[in-house]
Every structure is written in structure tokens, then in C-alpha cells.
Write a protein that holds these residues in place. Sequence first.
Motif, mmCIF file in Angstrom:
data_model
loop_
_atom_site.group_PDB
_atom_site.id
_atom_site.type_symbol
_atom_site.label_atom_id
_atom_site.label_comp_id
_atom_site.label_asym_id
_atom_site.label_seq_id
_atom_site.Cartn_x
_atom_site.Cartn_y
_atom_site.Cartn_z
ATOM 1 N N SER A 72 0.880 -1.070 -0.054
ATOM 2 C CA SER A 72 -0.016 -0.053 -0.005
ATOM 3 C C SER A 72 0.763 1.349 0.136
ATOM 4 C CB SER A 72 -0.826 0.088 1.181
ATOM 5 O OG SER A 72 -0.054 0.109 2.610
ATOM 6 N N ARG A 73 0.448 2.520 -0.222
ATOM 7 C CA ARG A 73 0.929 3.652 -0.456
ATOM 8 C C ARG A 73 1.707 4.066 1.138
ATOM 9 N NH1 ARG A 73 -1.800 8.649 -3.433
ATOM 10 N NH2 ARG A 73 -2.505 7.629 -5.159
ATOM 11 N N ARG A 74 0.812 3.587 2.373
ATOM 12 C CA ARG A 74 1.328 3.752 3.674
ATOM 13 C C ARG A 74 2.469 2.687 3.904
ATOM 14 N NH1 ARG A 74 -2.821 3.890 8.365
ATOM 15 N NH2 ARG A 74 -3.541 5.670 7.058
ATOM 16 N N GLU A 75 2.351 1.592 3.526
ATOM 17 C CA GLU A 75 3.703 1.038 3.643
ATOM 18 C C GLU A 75 4.882 1.103 2.768
ATOM 19 O OE1 GLU A 75 1.202 -3.387 4.549
ATOM 20 O OE2 GLU A 75 1.484 -2.609 2.561
ATOM 21 N N ALA A 76 4.401 1.749 1.537
ATOM 22 C CA ALA A 76 5.658 2.352 0.943
ATOM 23 C C ALA A 76 6.394 3.572 1.273
ATOM 24 C CB ALA A 76 4.986 2.783 -0.669
ATOM 25 N N ASP A 77 5.673 4.412 2.097
ATOM 26 C CA ASP A 77 6.314 5.510 2.803
ATOM 27 C C ASP A 77 7.385 5.044 3.843
ATOM 28 O OD1 ASP A 77 5.239 7.474 1.520
ATOM 29 O OD2 ASP A 77 3.308 7.451 3.092
ATOM 30 N N VAL A 78 7.132 3.812 4.371
ATOM 31 C CA VAL A 78 7.909 3.061 5.330
ATOM 32 C C VAL A 78 9.009 2.815 4.692
ATOM 33 C CG1 VAL A 78 8.230 1.255 7.165
ATOM 34 C CG2 VAL A 78 5.764 2.503 7.266
ATOM 35 N N HIS A 79 8.838 1.885 3.644
ATOM 36 C CA HIS A 79 9.963 1.164 2.906
ATOM 37 C C HIS A 79 11.114 2.389 2.630
ATOM 38 C CE1 HIS A 79 8.093 -2.420 3.379
ATOM 39 N NE2 HIS A 79 7.019 -2.346 2.068
ATOM 40 N N ILE A 80 10.362 3.503 1.982
ATOM 41 C CA ILE A 80 11.250 4.807 1.674
ATOM 42 C C ILE A 80 12.080 5.336 2.660
ATOM 43 C CG2 ILE A 80 11.008 6.933 0.738
ATOM 44 C CD1 ILE A 80 8.310 6.178 -0.838
ATOM 45 N N ALA A 81 11.167 5.358 3.918
ATOM 46 C CA ALA A 81 11.915 6.067 5.125
ATOM 47 C C ALA A 81 13.108 5.315 5.476
ATOM 48 C CB ALA A 81 10.995 6.382 6.036
ATOM 49 N N THR A 82 12.832 4.179 5.289
ATOM 50 C CA THR A 82 14.013 3.009 5.997
ATOM 51 C C THR A 82 15.274 2.947 4.738
ATOM 52 O OG1 THR A 82 12.789 1.112 5.312
ATOM 53 C CG2 THR A 82 12.479 1.814 7.359
ATOM 54 N N GLY A 83 14.954 3.276 3.688
ATOM 55 C CA GLY A 83 16.220 3.356 2.709
ATOM 56 C C GLY A 83 16.228 2.142 1.593
ATOM 57 N N LEU A 84 14.959 1.566 1.552
ATOM 58 C CA LEU A 84 14.843 0.496 0.930
ATOM 59 C C LEU A 84 14.572 0.509 -0.473
ATOM 60 C CD1 LEU A 84 12.798 -2.186 3.109
ATOM 61 C CD2 LEU A 84 15.345 -1.991 2.643
#
Length: 268
Positions: A50-62
Motif C-alpha cells: 500500500s502507499r502507507r507501507e511504501a512510505d515506510v519502505h522509503i523512509a528506511t532506505g529500501l
Amino acid sequence: MNRQRGGKPQGKRFNKSQSKPHVKPKAEVNKSNSNEIRLNKYIANSGICSRREADVHIATGLVSVNGKIITEMGYKVKPSDEVRYDGARVNPEQKVYVLLNKPKGFATTTSEGKGRTVMDLVANATTSRIKPIGRLGRNSKGLLLFTNDKDIEDKFKNSKHGVPRLFHIELDKNLKLEDLKKIQNGFKIQDKLISVEEISYIDGAAKKEVGLKIKNTGNTIIRTIFEYFNYDIISVDCVAIGHLTKKDIPRGHWKHLSKDELSMLQML
């Protein structure tokens, strides 16, 4: 200081031209390329999360864009950018798998100006940019798989493993047993080895009808094989791709692969 009636102090007066802050014209505000899309939406559109999960992945540098790690929220990308999640390339569209039972008279191409093409037959299947894997000649018929999944496409094109396709072929005359055995054992044309998975006569039919299983995705290989042994091809029908068959798909119709069908295809 100026005073109003009653002796109350009056603040300094500004003229109208001074009272309004400077605002950029609307055309200059948030000006961006209309083809750009937010990185989190780009990833979500691929079906990964989801977009929300994508934000987490982006923030963690993945997530990286064109080889650079991106951690900025709201970052925008263009369709031509290479986006990777955890090292794997991200397709901005949800992955789609469409199986067509092709009739005669349609060219296997995505190019325009070629008359009737297989793309006309699957035009209403999806809004994603799918394309056919492998080829069937304009006068050939049978199964053709369309997808925008690069991994599945690469699986078909793998020369060692590949995905077997089974064809029902009718020749202009009976196939000699000795020629059948030569085809089965493999033979060379100009020092190039031509090999097939299986070849056999069709049960209950004349010996000019054969079943041929190959992993090559090209259309010309079938003609090359039989022309080498001086046979003309009357008809070609792809009856199976791996475990996928024409069951419940009338000629000229298509269907989306089920989860089970896709899983089995991915395991080949």
C-alpha cells in the motif's frame, strides 16, 4: 501617532498596494511535470504494498531511483526512471496475465499499421501495457500469453529452462518415422543445433498430424524444422503453454490467469 475621536490611538495606515503579500501566479505554484508520480504511489501501483507501507519502505532506505537511495517523502518520479525496492526493479503498473485463444488472421505484434493484431483482441482486458510473449503467425492459432511482468517474460526466453509450448501441427503429407526420429534426436542446420522437447504422431489421426513440444518462443523455428525435411505446414495450433490449456477459452476470447495458474507458471 494619529488619534480617532474619543482620544483612542489609531495605528499606522497602509495603502492597499502594501497590504497584500506577494503571491506567485498560479501557473508558477507547484509547477511540475504532468508525467511525474509520487514515489509511494508508483510503488503501490506495482502491487507490492500500500502507499502507507511504501512510505515506510522509503523512509528506511529500501527504495532507490536511478541508483540513488531516496528517503524523501513526496519525492516524484517519471515513467522512464528506474525504481528499485530492496534491489528488485519495480513495475509502476500492477502485474497482469492474460491468456488468449488466438484465431487465424491476426498478427502477433504491438506495432500499428499491421492490420488486425492480437492487441485488438485483448484491448478490453486491462489498462496496463501488456504485450505478447512469443509469436504465432498470422495464420496460426492457439494460446498466447500477454503480460507486463518482466520476470515471466525472461522465464520464457531462458534458453536452458524456458516454458514448454505444445503445438498441434498439420503437414501437407505424412511425416516419415525416420524424419520424426531425427527431429526428436536433434539435428544441425548450418552448424546450429535444432532441438525439441518432444514430437509424436497424434493418436487417431493421419501421420501428417503431429504434436510438437518446444521451449523456443519464436514462430519461425517450427517452419524451419519442417522445411528442412521438405514438408509444408498446413496449420499450427498452440494447444498448451506449460500447464495452461484452452479449456473454457473459446477461439478469439481471453481470460485472466488465476492465482493457482500463475503460481504454477512461476514455478516452472
